[in-house]
Design an enzyme around this catalytic site. Structure first.
Site, PDB file in Angstrom:
ATOM      1  N   ASP A   9      61.921 106.308  91.850  1.00 52.85           N
ATOM      2  CA  ASP A   9      60.587 106.720  92.285  1.00 52.85           C
ATOM      3  C   ASP A   9      59.553 105.628  92.025  1.00 52.85           C
ATOM      4  O   ASP A   9      59.694 104.856  91.076  1.00 52.85           O
ATOM      5  CB  ASP A   9      60.226 108.009  91.532  1.00 52.85           C
ATOM      6  N   ASN A  57      62.150 113.994 102.610  1.00 50.39           N
ATOM      7  CA  ASN A  57      61.551 112.715 103.022  1.00 50.39           C
ATOM      8  C   ASN A  57      61.373 112.594 104.538  1.00 50.39           C
ATOM      9  O   ASN A  57      60.586 111.765 105.006  1.00 50.39           O
ATOM     10  CB  ASN A  57      62.363 111.515 102.506  1.00 50.39           C
TER      11      ASN A  57
HETATM   12  C1  FPP Z   1      60.589 107.057  96.144  1.00 48.65           C
HETATM   13  O1  FPP Z   1      59.403 106.299  96.034  1.00 48.65           O
HETATM   14  C2  FPP Z   1      61.590 106.289  96.841  1.00 48.65           C
HETATM   15  C3  FPP Z   1      62.112 106.619  98.063  1.00 48.65           C
HETATM   16  C4  FPP Z   1      61.663 107.804  98.824  1.00 48.65           C
HETATM   17  C5  FPP Z   1      63.090 105.753  98.730  1.00 48.65           C
HETATM   18  C6  FPP Z   1      64.072 105.028  97.852  1.00 48.65           C
HETATM   19  C7  FPP Z   1      64.799 104.074  98.682  1.00 48.65           C
HETATM   20  C8  FPP Z   1      65.122 102.829  98.348  1.00 48.65           C
HETATM   21  C9  FPP Z   1      64.865 102.212  97.021  1.00 48.65           C
HETATM   22  C10 FPP Z   1      65.785 102.041  99.403  1.00 48.65           C
HETATM   23  C11 FPP Z   1      66.959 101.329  98.928  1.00 48.65           C
HETATM   24  C12 FPP Z   1      68.223 102.039  99.081  1.00 48.65           C
HETATM   25  C13 FPP Z   1      69.298 101.466  99.663  1.00 48.65           C
HETATM   26  C14 FPP Z   1      70.625 102.140  99.558  1.00 48.65           C
HETATM   27  C15 FPP Z   1      69.193 100.215 100.429  1.00 48.65           C
HETATM   28  P1  FPP Z   1      58.076 106.851  96.699  1.00 48.65           P
HETATM   29  O2  FPP Z   1      57.963 106.297  98.071  1.00 48.65           O
HETATM   30  O3  FPP Z   1      58.062 108.355  96.634  1.00 48.65           O
HETATM   31  O4  FPP Z   1      57.004 106.237  95.769  1.00 48.65           O
HETATM   32  P2  FPP Z   1      55.583 106.857  95.410  1.00 48.65           P
HETATM   33  O5  FPP Z   1      55.860 108.114  94.654  1.00 48.65           O
HETATM   34  O6  FPP Z   1      54.966 105.782  94.560  1.00 48.65           O
HETATM   35  O7  FPP Z   1      54.856 107.068  96.703  1.00 48.65           O
END
Ligand code: FPP
Length: 220
Positions: A9, A57
């Protein structure tokens, strides 16, 4: 520890702090995942599960969803040689039918090609714990907990010993609901793209201090 699971996250906040588009945070997050895989291997951990895309998501902006899908298909496309060279077995859990047919086919091919690897990277994609349990229930013909576990996407995998969530949130968010029944949790304020060896070491040191009773008597 055999199995580490991570809720990666904070990518969005990492990017926003730098006045960058959110997708740049996800790209940096993909690099952090690469690093984390190496930390796990060096620590003798054999399974790493990461939450890359939840069933929720899909509600994000079209731009962010398509950016994430591109990043994921880029990973599946470009990593074959590296995974094979490093003995990494690739596996996806989640509602695959939500993904494009092309991506589904590429995932299945990569899973097949890497199946001899002795370190397993499990990527949760269009994944929700409740959704997984409902799909398992449709297949379940009755029997024991073990029989039910074999109907889950994680069939054959050990349960996670430790679940790490970065960026200060302290929630499960529908991740590995069945499998984490006895898992330990580690929460850190660090945003996922900043996750480094020192943070990994702190999580493992915290885990090492815990007494895992698994609902029964202390066995340590
Ligand atoms: C949460 O951060 C993260 C995600 C929704 C996506 C996670 C995906 C990756 C790290 C991509 C890599 C994976 C592979 C297999 C290549 P957020 O966007 O919710 O962050 P925030 O809470 O700060 O908005």
């Amino acid at each position: 520890m055999e199995h580490l699971a991570v809720i990666m996250d904070g990518n969005g906040r990492w990017a926003e702090k730098r006045h960058l588009p959110r997708i740049m945070g996800h790209r940096a997050g993909a690099e952090a995942l690469d690093r984390c895989m190496h930390y796990c291997k060096a620590a003798g951990i054999r399974y790493l599960t990461v939450y890359a895309f939840s069933t929720e998501n899909w509600k994000r902006s079209e731009e962010e969803v398509s950016g994430l899908m591109k990043l994921l298909s880029g990973f599946v496309h470009s990593k074959e040689k590296e995974l094979l060279a490093e003995g990494v077995r690739f596996r996806v859990i989640g509602r695959r039918s939500d993904l494009s047919e092309k991506l589904q086919a590429e995932i299945a091919a990569l899973e097949e090609k890497t199946k001899a690897g002795d370190f397993t990277l499990i990527v949760a994609l269009s994944y929700g714990g409740r959704d997984e349990i409902v799909r398992a229930a449709m297949k379940f013909r009755g029997g024991t907990e073990e029989d039910f576990a074999n109907c889950l996407d994680t069939a054959g995998l050990p349960d996670p010993d430790l679940v790490i969530r970065t960026s200060g949130e302290q929630r499960i968010s529908n991740f590995l609901l069945w499998q984490s029944a006895y898992s330990e949790y580690y929460f850190t304020e660090t945003l996922w793209p900043d996750f480094d060896q020192a943070e990994f070491d702190r999580a493992l040191a915290s885990y090492a201090k815990r007494e895992r009773r698994m609902g029964g008597r202390l066995t340590k």
